[in-house]
Write a protein that holds these residues in place. Sequence first.
Motif, PDB file in Angstrom:
ATOM      1  N   GLU A 145      88.155 -13.842 107.794  1.00  0.00           N
ATOM      2  CA  GLU A 145      88.333 -12.466 108.271  1.00  0.00           C
ATOM      3  C   GLU A 145      87.060 -11.643 108.188  1.00  0.00           C
ATOM      4  N   TYR A 192      84.457 -12.520 109.536  1.00  0.00           N
ATOM      5  CA  TYR A 192      83.902 -12.653 110.889  1.00  0.00           C
ATOM      6  C   TYR A 192      84.721 -11.823 111.870  1.00  0.00           C
ATOM      7  N   SER A 193      86.038 -12.084 111.884  1.00  0.00           N
ATOM      8  CA  SER A 193      86.969 -11.309 112.710  1.00  0.00           C
ATOM      9  C   SER A 193      88.385 -11.658 112.270  1.00  0.00           C
ATOM     10  N   ASN A 205      90.891 -12.919 113.713  1.00  0.00           N
ATOM     11  CA  ASN A 205      91.481 -14.167 114.207  1.00  0.00           C
ATOM     12  C   ASN A 205      90.511 -15.341 114.167  1.00  0.00           C
ATOM     13  N   TYR A 206      89.558 -15.324 113.248  1.00  0.00           N
ATOM     14  CA  TYR A 206      88.560 -16.396 113.158  1.00  0.00           C
ATOM     15  C   TYR A 206      89.087 -17.459 112.202  1.00  0.00           C
ATOM     16  N   HIS A 239      89.916 -18.819 117.976  1.00  0.00           N
ATOM     17  CA  HIS A 239      89.943 -17.355 117.980  1.00  0.00           C
ATOM     18  C   HIS A 239      91.317 -16.795 118.358  1.00  0.00           C
TER      19      HIS A 239
END
Length: 127
Positions: free
Chosen positions: A100, A102-103, A105-106, A124
């Motif tokens: 998380e 990173y993003s 949904n990573y 993703h």
Amino acid sequence: MLDHVGILVADWNKAKAFYDAIFGPLGITLLNQVPEEFTGGFKVGGYGKDHPDFWLTESREVGPGRHYAFRAETRGEVDAFYAAAVAAGGKDNGGPGLREHYSANYYAAFVIDPDGNNIEVVCHAPG
């Protein structure tokens, strides 16, 4: 942006067996092997789905520490990649899970290949 990339491998047969195993869950196969008369006697082959995107080149001089990330369509593919990679001799460098930082949904997994490269598969898509 990139058309294809490649890495140098010390032991062609060992590297090919490793990448055959880890790419299977992603639907990636060895699509092209360059005749050795064009490579100075070294083995060279390209993996991909529709065309060769990732190339292995047999070499006397390899350099560890490179990072390559491959896209998966599902989190299940990430899990299957990781299991296949560890079973094929890859060293754990971060099991399947959300990253998380990173993003949101990573979802990724990381292994070290036989030549010391950090190989990642990432999805993703939302859980």
